[in-house]
Write a protein that holds these residues in place. Sequence first.
Motif, PDB file in Angstrom:
ATOM      1  N   ASP A  53     110.758  -6.871 -29.086  1.00 30.68           N
ATOM      2  CA  ASP A  53     110.741  -7.407 -30.546  1.00 30.68           C
ATOM      3  C   ASP A  53     111.049  -6.591 -31.923  1.00 30.68           C
ATOM      4  OD1 ASP A  53     108.709  -9.427 -29.508  1.00 30.68           O
ATOM      5  OD2 ASP A  53     107.561  -8.190 -28.786  1.00 30.68           O
ATOM      6  N   LEU A  54     111.786  -5.494 -31.424  1.00 34.48           N
ATOM      7  CA  LEU A  54     112.916  -4.970 -32.546  1.00 34.48           C
ATOM      8  C   LEU A  54     113.514  -6.535 -33.058  1.00 34.48           C
ATOM      9  CD1 LEU A  54     114.453  -2.693 -30.807  1.00 34.48           C
ATOM     10  CD2 LEU A  54     112.907  -2.089 -32.319  1.00 34.48           C
ATOM     11  N   ARG A  55     113.696  -6.490 -34.640  1.00 33.34           N
ATOM     12  CA  ARG A  55     114.489  -7.129 -35.098  1.00 33.34           C
ATOM     13  C   ARG A  55     115.457  -6.895 -35.667  1.00 33.34           C
ATOM     14  NH1 ARG A  55     114.904  -8.373 -40.671  1.00 33.34           N
ATOM     15  NH2 ARG A  55     114.048  -6.566 -41.404  1.00 33.34           N
ATOM     16  N   THR A  56     116.540  -8.784 -35.437  1.00 31.23           N
ATOM     17  CA  THR A  56     118.472  -8.286 -35.191  1.00 31.23           C
ATOM     18  C   THR A  56     118.474  -9.389 -36.015  1.00 31.23           C
ATOM     19  OG1 THR A  56     118.528  -9.388 -33.560  1.00 31.23           O
ATOM     20  CG2 THR A  56     118.201  -7.093 -33.137  1.00 31.23           C
ATOM     21  N   GLU A  57     119.596  -9.140 -36.498  1.00 33.27           N
ATOM     22  CA  GLU A  57     120.249 -10.303 -36.890  1.00 33.27           C
ATOM     23  C   GLU A  57     121.850 -10.307 -36.729  1.00 33.27           C
ATOM     24  OE1 GLU A  57     119.434 -11.992 -41.488  1.00 33.27           O
ATOM     25  OE2 GLU A  57     121.214 -10.554 -41.415  1.00 33.27           O
ATOM     26  N   ILE A  58     122.858 -11.416 -36.393  1.00 32.79           N
ATOM     27  CA  ILE A  58     124.327 -11.236 -36.218  1.00 32.79           C
ATOM     28  C   ILE A  58     124.306 -11.720 -37.337  1.00 32.79           C
ATOM     29  CG2 ILE A  58     125.646 -11.995 -34.698  1.00 32.79           C
ATOM     30  CD1 ILE A  58     123.738 -12.474 -32.475  1.00 32.79           C
ATOM     31  N   GLN A  59     125.477 -11.278 -37.637  1.00 35.63           N
ATOM     32  CA  GLN A  59     126.330 -11.302 -39.523  1.00 35.63           C
ATOM     33  C   GLN A  59     127.877 -11.667 -38.572  1.00 35.63           C
ATOM     34  OE1 GLN A  59     124.940  -8.259 -41.725  1.00 35.63           O
ATOM     35  NE2 GLN A  59     123.679  -9.228 -42.362  1.00 35.63           N
ATOM     36  N   THR A  60     128.549 -12.432 -39.357  1.00 31.89           N
ATOM     37  CA  THR A  60     130.052 -11.899 -39.783  1.00 31.89           C
ATOM     38  C   THR A  60     130.462 -11.298 -40.381  1.00 31.89           C
ATOM     39  OG1 THR A  60     130.382 -13.360 -41.296  1.00 31.89           O
ATOM     40  CG2 THR A  60     130.376 -14.618 -39.090  1.00 31.89           C
TER      41      THR A  60
END
Length: 101
Positions: A93-100
């Motif tokens: 439950d770590l919070r991540t985001e994938i970005q360009t």
Amino acid sequence: MENMWQSSHHKEGTESQIMETGTSVLDAYRVILFNDDVHTFDEVIIQIIKAVACSRAKAEQHTWEVHTRGRSIVFTGQLPRCLKVSAILEEIDLRTEIQTS
């Protein structure tokens, strides 16, 4: 804010710009890990090592950056690999985001 799922071929840029930066359009994604008040440093360090197969020292650097700056780019690469890294980090439950990039 950058579009998280924008396809790399929509990004403006020339082939010479890609060559200058050393970044291929196929490696134009990054996984951002965000800070939270739930996980211990050790939990985050262990999960980063599991997700990106880095040294403990590198995982500690990312964890410290997440703690002090609120986020860290923990991985840069092709989208399928970024999705795997993100999924492993999110197992606890770590919070991540994938970005360009």
